[in-house]
Every structure is written in structure tokens, then in C-alpha cells.
Design an enzyme around this catalytic site. Structure first.
Site, PDB file in Angstrom:
ATOM      1  N   TYR A  88       0.499  -1.161  -0.076  1.00  0.00           N
ATOM      2  CA  TYR A  88      -0.073   0.090   0.104  1.00  0.00           C
ATOM      3  C   TYR A  88       0.609   1.002   0.232  1.00  0.00           C
ATOM      4  O   TYR A  88       2.589   1.021   0.155  1.00  0.00           O
ATOM      5  CB  TYR A  88      -1.211  -0.269   1.361  1.00  0.00           C
ATOM      6  CG  TYR A  88      -2.114   1.264   0.883  1.00  0.00           C
ATOM      7  CD1 TYR A  88      -2.930   0.666  -0.222  1.00  0.00           C
ATOM      8  CD2 TYR A  88      -1.757   2.099   1.911  1.00  0.00           C
ATOM      9  CE1 TYR A  88      -4.126   1.690   0.017  1.00  0.00           C
ATOM     10  CE2 TYR A  88      -3.217   2.910   1.424  1.00  0.00           C
ATOM     11  CZ  TYR A  88      -4.205   2.980   1.083  1.00  0.00           C
ATOM     12  OH  TYR A  88      -5.116   3.356   0.692  1.00  0.00           O
ATOM     13  N   ASN A 164     -15.750   3.268  -1.127  1.00  0.00           N
ATOM     14  CA  ASN A 164     -16.357   3.513  -1.618  1.00  0.00           C
ATOM     15  C   ASN A 164     -16.925   4.154  -1.951  1.00  0.00           C
ATOM     16  O   ASN A 164     -16.759   4.700  -3.042  1.00  0.00           O
ATOM     17  CB  ASN A 164     -16.490   1.560  -1.899  1.00  0.00           C
ATOM     18  CG  ASN A 164     -15.004   1.449  -1.756  1.00  0.00           C
ATOM     19  OD1 ASN A 164     -14.359   1.064  -1.858  1.00  0.00           O
ATOM     20  ND2 ASN A 164     -16.046  -0.216  -0.905  1.00  0.00           N
TER      21      ASN A 164
END
Length: 372
Positions: A88, A164
């Protein structure tokens, strides 16, 4: 992220409704605040099902200005798995506690906290949400108003409302302004972000070409509001032209990378924009730079964490003013594949890593009924 927390607090403060908590419930919540709780931790990078460990500890007393929250649900997002594997953008410090969003119920408040009530639902914003209980300053939570028709399904949807849906909203609105009737194309259309893009686009009358990497997904995506579903492959650009009657496409959203990235870029009209927000294939993107010159194609990257860091309070308020009511009303939702307790974290992580899921994997509290 502190700016976001301050904004979320002030945003919902004016909408809070007083909650009437019965005496028996108070006793139950106080009992929960005194019991040992579990949390998830990792001390090295690796496969999530191998490096994640379950820890247990006694709850500490809360300090002035703090609240204690029982975590009801927290999703496992792809970014969480990438962080655990060491892939990440911002590596954590060990020991690290994963999780980036969720929803919980307040079970204890300090004397100085006046704007949040025991029993109230709050959104968990930030890191370390894969745990049964969180103690932190009240200002670091997003208090929710009393909600009509509250059930387990709505609680689960609220647990997924910070990452999201905000990603989908910002990609649709921050880079180019599509008009009603225009087309966009997106890869990974069966992902949570992809589903939110379809729903938000449908509400604005924007048509979507939804690209997936396997068959059997079309019916679900069409039911969400998608216009066309295509399977990725070498002839993708030709297929996009066919199904849209060669309509100009000004926006492409890519979460896959590799050859998919270049195919989406080649499908764009003159002056189009391609937004890269993921690399699910694990392969670097291939791009013929000539199209950026002769078709004036713009390539942009999007990382939600950076937006939270840079956006003003006003900008964040404008987004949440639209996202949260849509989630609460059921107009914006994501599929849930499966649910696991925190004791089942290894099984949950393994399931979340599998490619053929039908929605999000959620970590939920040990009691299967989330609504009290």
C-alpha cells in the site's frame, strides 16, 4: 485526518436526535464496557490469513472527552489487504491495527460529552477499526441521527459508507462534468466502487459501459442500473464502440491496470480523461503515449486518503451532504458476500482475498443481531 473528524462532528451535530435509552439497556451497555474485548493486530507483512492475530485485553477507563464504542460492523476493503501485505502507499508502523471504516454503538461516555448519547450509532472514521471496542475522543467519531427503519442491513451499509461511495462520487464529479445521456466506461465494475459508480451515474442519467473479467455478472450489474456489461479482452475497444453506437466517451475509470488500462485509454474520445485508482491485476499499465498527444487524453490518479488530507471542510461537507442520506435511504448500497466475527478473522481475510466473491466481506460483533 483530524480536519475530517472535526468536520464530521460539526456536520451531524445539528441533526442529532435525542435517544431514549431504557434503564435495562443502560445496564447491558455498562456490562459490555467492562468485559474483555478482542482486537486484530499484525506485526509483519504477509498473507493476511497468516500474519493477522487476535489479541484480547481489559478495557481501560475512559478519559475526559472520550467515549467507548462497541463496533457493530467493519468491512474488509482491498486497501486493507494491500496494507497488510506491504503493498500500500503508506506502510504502517508495527504493531499495526488494520481497518479503515465501520459503524458502532456508544456504550459509555465521559461526563463532559454532551452531543452524543449512550446507545447512539456512530460512524468509525480512520484506522484500527477491526476490533470489538474502540475508546477515543468523541470528536473522532461521526454521530448519526436517529434513523427510521433501522435494521441489520442498514447498519451494514452504513459501515461501508466512508470509503467506496465517496471514491465513486469524487471520481464522477471532480475531474470532468458528464451530462445526462453521455457515456463513461469503467473496469472492475463488479467491485464495490463499481457498483456505487453505476448507481450514482444512473441517478444522473449517465450511461455506463461496465467491464468485468469473468462471465456471469451481467444480470446483477444491469439490475443495479448499468447499461452495458462487457468482458475484458483484446477486442474491448471495438466492442465498446459497437455497444455505444460509437458514441464519444469522455471518462474512463480503471482499477485493474495492465492491458485493461490501455484499452480504456484507447476507448476515450478526444479530450477524454482516464482515472486510475487501483491495480487489481498487479501488472503495470501499458500506454501508447501518442494518444495523450494526438487525442489530448489526460491520465489522472485518485487516492482517497490524499483527498481527505487536502480537501477543505466545505468540500467534505458537500460530499457527505449527498452520500450519507443516499446510504441511509437505501438509494446507494453495496453487496455483502459474507459476515464473520472478529474471532473468525483468518477465515474472513481468506474469503476477502478470493477473486470470485459476490460483494464485501464484513467483520461483525459476536451477536448476530446488530440492532438492539
Amino acid at each position: 485526518m483530524k480536519g475530517l473528524y472535526r468536520f464530521l462532528f460539526s456536520f451531524f451535530l445539528s441533526n442529532l436526535a435525542a435517544l431514549a435509552i431504557a434503564g435495562d439497556s443502560d445496564v447491558s451497555l455498562k456490562r459490555e464496557s467492562a468485559a474483555k474485548y478482542k482486537y486484530i493486530e499484525f506485526n509483519e507483512f504477509g498473507r493476511p490469513e497468516e500474519v493477522l492475530v487476535i489479541k484480547e485485553e481489559n478495557p481501560r477507563p475512559i478519559d475526559d472527552g472520550e467515549i467507548r464504542v462497541k463496533v457493530l460492523a467493519s468491512p474488509i476493503n482491498p486497501s486493507n489487504l494491500l496494507q497488510i501485505t506491504g503493498n500500500y502507499g503508506s506502510p504502517p508502523e508495527f504493531p499495526a491495527m488494520p481497518g479503515s471504516e465501520g459503524v458502532g454503538r456508544v456504550i459509555e461516555i465521559s461526563e463532559s460529552v454532551r452531543h452524543i448519547k449512550i446507545g447512539q450509532l456512530v460512524l468509525l472514521v480512520g484506522g484500527g477499526t477491526w476490533r470489538e471496542q474502540i475508546v477515543a475522543p468523541a470528536s473522532l467519531f461521526l454521530p448519526l441521527p436517529e434513523l427510521e427503519n433501522l435494521d441489520d442491513k442498514l447498519i451494514e451499509q452504513l459501515s461501508m459508507s466512508i470509503v467506496n461511495p465517496v471514491t465513486a462520487f469524487l471520481m464522477l464529479n471532480s475531474f470532468t462534468q458528464l451530462r445526462e445521456g453521455q457515456w463513461l466506461v469503467q473496469s472492475a465494475a463488479n467491485s464495490a466502487v463499481g457498483g456505487y459508480v453505476i448507481q450514482l451515474a444512473k441517478q444522473r442519467g449517465i450511461k455506463t459501459v461496465n467491464v468485468v473479467r469473468r462471465s456471469g455478472l451481467a444480470d446483477d450489474l444491469i439490475a443495479k442500473g448499468g447499461d452495458v456489461v462487457l468482458i475484458d479482452g483484446p477486442d474491448l475497444v471495438t466492442e465498446i464502440k459497437r455497444v455505444t453506437d460509437d458514441a464519444p466517451i469522455q471518462l474512463a475509470l480503471d482499477a485493474v491496470g495492465g492491458e485493461t488500462f490501455s484499452r480504456l485509454a484507447n476507448s476515450l474520445n478526444y479530450d477524454g480523461t482516464l482515472i486510475a485508482y487501483g491495480v487489481l491485476s498487479g501488472r503495470p499499465a501499458n500506454l501508447n503515449t501518442a494518444i495523450t498527444i494526438f487525442k489530448d487524453i489526460r491520465i489522472r490518479g485518485f487516492w482517497l486518503a490524499k483527498w481527505y488530507e487536502k480537501a477543505s471542510g466545505k468540500e467534505k461537507k458537500e460530499v457527505f451532504d449527498q452520500i450519507i442520506p443516499l446510504v441511509a435511504s437505501g438509494s446507494l448500497a453495496a453487496d455483502v458476500d459474507s459476515r464473520f466475527t472478529f474471532d473468525e478473522i483468518k477465515q474472513a481475510a481468506l474469503r476477502a482475498s478470493q477473486p470470485r466473491r459476490n460483494g464485501k466481506v464484513l467483520l461483525i460483533s459476536s451477536g448476530r443481531e446488530l440492532v438492539e
